[in-house]
Design an enzyme around this catalytic site. Structure first.
Site, short mmCIF file in Angstrom:
data_model
loop_
_atom_site.label_atom_id
_atom_site.label_comp_id
_atom_site.label_asym_id
_atom_site.label_seq_id
_atom_site.Cartn_x
_atom_site.Cartn_y
_atom_site.Cartn_z
N TYR A 127 1.32 88.00 -28.12
CA TYR A 127 2.27 88.31 -28.04
C TYR A 127 2.10 90.03 -27.85
CZ TYR A 127 2.79 88.36 -32.80
OH TYR A 127 2.51 88.33 -34.13
N ILE A 168 5.94 91.00 -36.59
CA ILE A 168 4.72 91.30 -35.69
C ILE A 168 3.54 91.44 -36.39
CG2 ILE A 168 4.21 92.95 -33.70
CD1 ILE A 168 6.63 91.13 -33.17
N GLU A 169 2.42 90.88 -36.22
CA GLU A 169 1.21 90.80 -36.77
C GLU A 169 0.20 91.03 -36.01
OE1 GLU A 169 1.02 87.69 -39.79
OE2 GLU A 169 3.22 87.57 -40.11
N SER A 170 0.31 91.16 -34.62
CA SER A 170 -0.82 91.55 -33.85
C SER A 170 -0.17 91.90 -32.42
CB SER A 170 -1.65 89.99 -33.74
OG SER A 170 -0.66 89.17 -32.99
#
Length: 348
Positions: A127, A168-170
């Site tokens: 994402y 959101i981690e990437s």
């Protein structure tokens, strides 16, 4: 362990259950939909995460974040992952169709809970929002598929969620401020209040959300004080633990009521570190609440599946937070004034 009795509708009458309030410091939030306990106990499905509505029958949780919308801003419609809870898709799409979850969302909301869609999750997913244009367009899609708009493919049918959470981690992340701004343009004409929250890592500033949190409207910061050296076990180590920066971030947000929540694992196996015994945890939370009361919003627990399997701990912690963290003075009015909701709760 605690047990709960379900009462028939005819007995609904006198007791009032307080719901989420953005002006209070005793809100309890959890994430549902990933069955983290079950992932480590594949041979014990009887104790896997229960249906969403199961976590809305008592006062333990005020906000439930449905996790996760895992793949988005790609070709086609966004993709959901709810573990084993829903696996049926609309014909010729990868978009889940989950009418039972939609019914549960409505039941939870009728019980005074806020139910929010969480975007992102661990970095096994794909994402990102790489531009303002991407953010604006994706906000329109989210509004139409999950919130107050209309769309051919609504995963939860006509259930209208109470907001959006960013875990959101990437991925590319420059488009999230525009995403939030566009959502807020939809909210301005809506008949209900919506929540915009984020779940940054406790390392400050967050590598993926830092610029968004410092520039966009945020109601709640669910800071993950686990899986990192900056967990609550290291509160007395100034080189590892930093809460003051999160307090300052909330105070500088465009939202004068922006809050910080202490994110915690709900069980010993729910995270790599950060799980503490109740006595130690209560002492740490009380210190933070006393020192940062104006921005303290409550706690966030990962995740709901551990409520089933660590119920005495989770319920005891929730009850303690609700009894010891109070509501502060009413803030100055804003363009989206907070509302306090109540719901009748069954009694005997």
């Amino acid at each position: 362990m605690y047990s709960f009795i379900l009462f028939p509708i005819s007995l609904l009458a006198t007791a009032v259950l307080a719901a989420y309030s953005p002006t209070c410091s005793n809100n309890v939030v959890t994430y549902w939909g990933q069955n983290s306990w079950g992932g480590a106990h594949l041979d014990d499905p009887d104790h896997w995460e229960k249906p969403l509505a199961s976590y809305c029958d008592d006062s333990t949780f005020d906000v439930i974040n449905i996790s996760f919308l895992t793949n988005f801003n790609l070709s086609g419609l966004p993709v959901l992952n709810h573990a084993f809870h829903c696996e049926t898709t609309y014909n010729y799409t990868n978009t889940l169709h989950c009418p039972d979850i939609g019914k549960d969302i409505k039941k939870c909301q009728a019980n005074g809970k806020k139910v929010v869609l969480s975007l992102g999750g661990g970095n096994i997913y794909t994402y990102g929002l790489g531009s303002s244009a991407d953010g604006q367009a994706f906000a329109d899609t989210i509004w139409n598929m999950f919130l107050g708009g209309t769309h051919k493919y609504r995963p939860y049918d006509d259930a209208v969620l109470d907001g959006i959470d960013l875990d959101i981690e990437s991925g590319e992340h420059t488009g999230y401020p525009a995403f939030i701004n566009q959502l807020r343009s939809h909210f301005s004409g809506a008949s209900k209040e919506y929540i915009i929250s984020a779940a940054p890592q406790c390392v400050y500033p967050d590598a993926n959300l830092g610029s968004t949190l410092s520039s966009a409207w945020i109601d709640n910061n669910y800071v993950q004080f686990y899986n990192n050296p900056c967990n609550l076990a290291n509160m007395d180590n100034k080189w590892n633990f930093d809460y003051t920066s999160w307090d300052k971030l909330a105070k500088s947000n465009a939202n004068p009521n922006s809050k910080v929540y202490v994110g915690l694992p709900a069980g010993s196996g729910a995270a790599g570190n950060g799980y503490l015994d109740l006595g130690t945890l209560k002492n740490g939370l009380n210190q933070l609440y006393t020192s940062y009361q104006s921005t303290f919003g409550g706690i966030m627990l990962w995740d709901a599946s551990w409520y089933t399997n660590n119920q005495e701990y989770v319920k005891g912690l929730s009850d303690w937070v609700k009894s010891n963290m109070k509501c502060g003075a009413a803030p100055e009015p804003t363009s989206t004034p907070p509302a306090t909701e109540t719901v009748l709760y069954p009694t005997n």
